[in-house]
Structure formats: C-alpha cells, structure tokens
Design a protein around this motif. Structure first.
Motif, PDB file in Angstrom:
ATOM      1  N   ALA A  56      60.282 -36.132  21.134  1.00  0.00           N
ATOM      2  CA  ALA A  56      59.660 -37.583  21.713  1.00  0.00           C
ATOM      3  C   ALA A  56      58.594 -37.088  21.608  1.00  0.00           C
ATOM      4  N   VAL A  57      57.769 -36.445  21.675  1.00  0.00           N
ATOM      5  CA  VAL A  57      56.516 -36.848  21.512  1.00  0.00           C
ATOM      6  C   VAL A  57      56.243 -37.341  19.835  1.00  0.00           C
ATOM      7  N   TYR A  58      57.026 -36.279  19.490  1.00  0.00           N
ATOM      8  CA  TYR A  58      56.835 -36.050  17.719  1.00  0.00           C
ATOM      9  C   TYR A  58      56.978 -37.632  17.561  1.00  0.00           C
ATOM     10  N   LEU A  59      58.329 -38.341  17.256  1.00  0.00           N
ATOM     11  CA  LEU A  59      58.236 -39.431  17.215  1.00  0.00           C
ATOM     12  C   LEU A  59      57.663 -40.656  17.508  1.00  0.00           C
ATOM     13  N   PHE A  60      57.087 -40.301  18.748  1.00  0.00           N
ATOM     14  CA  PHE A  60      55.961 -41.504  19.262  1.00  0.00           C
ATOM     15  C   PHE A  60      54.761 -41.551  18.182  1.00  0.00           C
ATOM     16  N   TRP A  61      54.344 -40.299  18.227  1.00  0.00           N
ATOM     17  CA  TRP A  61      53.309 -40.522  17.238  1.00  0.00           C
ATOM     18  C   TRP A  61      53.754 -40.311  15.424  1.00  0.00           C
ATOM     19  N   ILE A  62      54.539 -40.626  14.989  1.00  0.00           N
ATOM     20  CA  ILE A  62      54.831 -40.819  13.988  1.00  0.00           C
ATOM     21  C   ILE A  62      55.105 -42.272  13.595  1.00  0.00           C
ATOM     22  N   ILE A  63      56.311 -42.701  15.038  1.00  0.00           N
ATOM     23  CA  ILE A  63      55.987 -44.659  14.791  1.00  0.00           C
ATOM     24  C   ILE A  63      54.530 -45.079  15.059  1.00  0.00           C
ATOM     25  N   ARG A  64      53.836 -44.774  15.849  1.00  0.00           N
ATOM     26  CA  ARG A  64      52.311 -45.283  15.336  1.00  0.00           C
ATOM     27  C   ARG A  64      51.462 -45.035  14.122  1.00  0.00           C
ATOM     28  N   ARG A  65      52.009 -44.068  13.725  1.00  0.00           N
ATOM     29  CA  ARG A  65      51.672 -44.220  12.561  1.00  0.00           C
ATOM     30  C   ARG A  65      51.661 -44.923  11.365  1.00  0.00           C
ATOM     31  N   LEU A  66      52.975 -44.682  11.533  1.00  0.00           N
ATOM     32  CA  LEU A  66      53.718 -45.840  10.401  1.00  0.00           C
ATOM     33  C   LEU A  66      52.943 -47.028  11.020  1.00  0.00           C
TER      34      LEU A  66
END
Length: 89
Positions: A56-66
């Motif tokens: 969940a944390v990695y998905l949040f970071w990825i979406i924020r970065r995109l």
C-alpha cells in the motif's frame, strides 16, 4: 530488504521444526500448544500483514510520483504556443 530477510529467517525456522510440528504449522488439523510453533505462526502472520502495508505504501508513492511527473510534463509543454495537452491525459 528487512521484510525479505525476516521472511527467510521465518522460513528457515519453520524448515528446522520437526516434521509433525511442521505439518501443524500449515494444516488446521493439529492444534498447537504454546511454544515455538505458535511463535512461528505469529511471525508468519505479522509478515503477511507487513507485506500488505508495504504494498500500500509503495502504491501511494508510485501514484504520487506519477502525478508529479504529469504536472511537470504539463509545465514543460504549457510554454509552447497553443500546444494541445490532451495527449497527457
């Protein structure tokens, strides 16, 4: 790398259990008494919970970065005259 290391340690610990206790860790038929097998089951359960939190944390970071990258793309191409920005969407 902490979660994979903990998973390897838990897997090796379960592999070193006697075969009857090892079967009890993965089957619901054998009711385990207090002791090391219960500790292994709890550790494995906590590792499963931790991996879901990590995903969940990695998905949040990825979406924020995109989203940030998309905004920077808009900023770069917004300076050109009447450039169509629909391709970014």
């Amino acid at each position: 790398m902490l979660l994979p290391l903990l998973a390897v340690i838990a897997g090796l610990a379960v592999a070193w259990l006697p075969s009857d206790l090892q079967a009890g860790v993965f089957d619901d038929d054998l009711i385990l008494s207090l002791g090391w097998p219960v500790v292994f089951i709890v550790v494995i359960g906590l590792l499963e919970l931790a991996i879901h939190v990590q995903i969940a944390v990695y998905l949040f970071w990825i979406i924020r970065r995109l989203i940030q990258y998309r905004q920077r793309l808009k900023d770069v191409y917004a300076s050109t005259e009447q450039t169509e920005l629909n391709w970014i969407l």
